[in-house]
Design a protein around this motif. Sequence first.
Motif, short mmCIF file in Angstrom:
data_model
loop_
_atom_site.label_atom_id
_atom_site.label_comp_id
_atom_site.label_asym_id
_atom_site.label_seq_id
_atom_site.Cartn_x
_atom_site.Cartn_y
_atom_site.Cartn_z
N LEU A 60 -49.73 -21.43 85.13
CA LEU A 60 -50.02 -20.20 84.74
C LEU A 60 -51.04 -19.50 85.76
O LEU A 60 -51.98 -19.38 85.32
N HIS B 225 -47.43 -17.54 89.89
CA HIS B 225 -46.19 -18.11 89.15
C HIS B 225 -45.08 -17.06 88.88
O HIS B 225 -45.24 -15.78 88.74
N ARG C 101 -42.71 -14.36 88.03
CA ARG C 101 -42.54 -13.27 86.86
C ARG C 101 -41.31 -12.38 86.81
O ARG C 101 -40.65 -12.15 88.05
N TRP D 263 -41.95 -15.78 83.52
CA TRP D 263 -43.13 -15.34 82.80
C TRP D 263 -42.88 -13.67 82.89
O TRP D 263 -42.76 -13.14 83.79
N ASP D 264 -43.02 -13.16 81.37
CA ASP D 264 -43.03 -11.81 81.46
C ASP D 264 -44.44 -11.41 81.10
O ASP D 264 -45.26 -11.56 79.94
N GLY D 265 -44.88 -10.96 82.27
CA GLY D 265 -46.56 -10.30 81.92
C GLY D 265 -46.90 -9.50 80.88
O GLY D 265 -47.79 -9.30 80.47
N GLN E 278 -46.56 -11.38 77.79
CA GLN E 278 -47.45 -12.48 77.95
C GLN E 278 -46.91 -13.82 77.14
O GLN E 278 -47.33 -14.41 76.44
N ARG E 279 -45.43 -14.09 77.71
CA ARG E 279 -44.68 -15.12 77.26
C ARG E 279 -43.54 -15.37 78.29
O ARG E 279 -43.24 -14.64 79.08
N TRP E 280 -43.15 -16.61 77.99
CA TRP E 280 -41.87 -16.97 78.91
C TRP E 280 -40.76 -16.52 78.19
O TRP E 280 -40.58 -16.19 77.17
#
Length: 401
Positions: free
Chosen positions: A23, A27, A29, A343-345, A348-350
């Motif tokens: 992370l 990584h 996104r 990763w969804d910025g 804030q989660r996968w």
Amino acid sequence: MRSRAALPRFSSILLLLFLPPVLTFSHPRWVLQRVPVVLPQQTKVQPAPHFLSQARLDVGSSCDPECHKKAPRPSYQDLREFLAYETLHSNGQLTETAIGIYGFKPTSHISSTYSSGSPGKDARPHVRRKRQIFGHDGRFSIAGQDFLLKYPFSVSVKLSTGCSGTLVGDRHVLTAAHCVHDGKNYVKGAQKLRVGFLKPKQRDTKASSFHPPSNFTNHVEGGPAPYVPPTNTKMKFQWIRAKRTHVPKGWIKGNANEIGMDYDYALLELKKPHKRKHMKLGISPPAQRLPGRRVHFSGFDNDRPGQLVYRFCRAGEETPDLLYQHCDAQPGASGSGVYARMWDGRRQRWERKVIGVFSGHQWVERHGSSQDFNVAVRVTPLKYAQICYWIKGNFVDCREG
């Protein structure tokens, strides 16, 4: 069937291949894109389909990646014709809808479409093989309701025509167009199309003694999976009828200049909600931006009846509309949603998203030798806008993909 002796090696392979990215700011996104708008303009009733031919569970093309890359770009009018669509209703009525495209520059899209004469002398069709397995068979059968009923495996469904599909909405299933339409007409069973959901045979079936952690399905992409004792849980399909089926005119070859696999996707609307978690739709990123450059999909391969089969592999060549890879698959897996986990910025989660539809196999003569590929139709910004509109019924919720 895998022996216990093979389990340590299996876990090691998963550890090497599925370790999640660290992370950091580098990584992989999801990159949100502002997508164009695809809106219906005029709908007219068409003659009733014949429903004569059997559904083909895989498709082929004599056009290889180089052939697709050299094809001419479509004009704005071409794109409007390809994204126009037919809707088959459960009462047998067929309608055709013209569309308008807004907020899109045709010059930004390099099409992989091709004319009937473009493949050239080095793209002759090759005799089909009986299997579509590349070397060692790398598929995994998912067993036990502890796994089959949990996300992401629970989004995989079976079509009554023999293909697979993926839940992408409360009532919607994404699949391949060739599962319901042969390019000229709708296939047998398309009018009374049903979608099958795997469920335990008996409600009082005892649960497995193995209780996976709450984040167990993340092991599929994120690390080694623990040993799972075999279970005796028997599963069956519960079927829901399709209310409507949307197929883009780009697939219907009579009106689309033989452009083939570029538009091999369809969306089914069910008669009632399925009440399962669905997978979000996403715009297909370049292959080099995928974690480990890998793609994943699960489907109901014909050589493993009643089993859900999961696989992953490295993405290969790509065109704006197609992604080539060597994921092991058999007929029956076509229509499966090809997905990635990144990763969804913003949240804030996968997040897993469907970025393509597994279409089938291509056998071509390339540079004097026979080569074969597995092909997935990529979800481009235009296709995202169209499919999202089919699901949501408005364009406001479809502006970011």
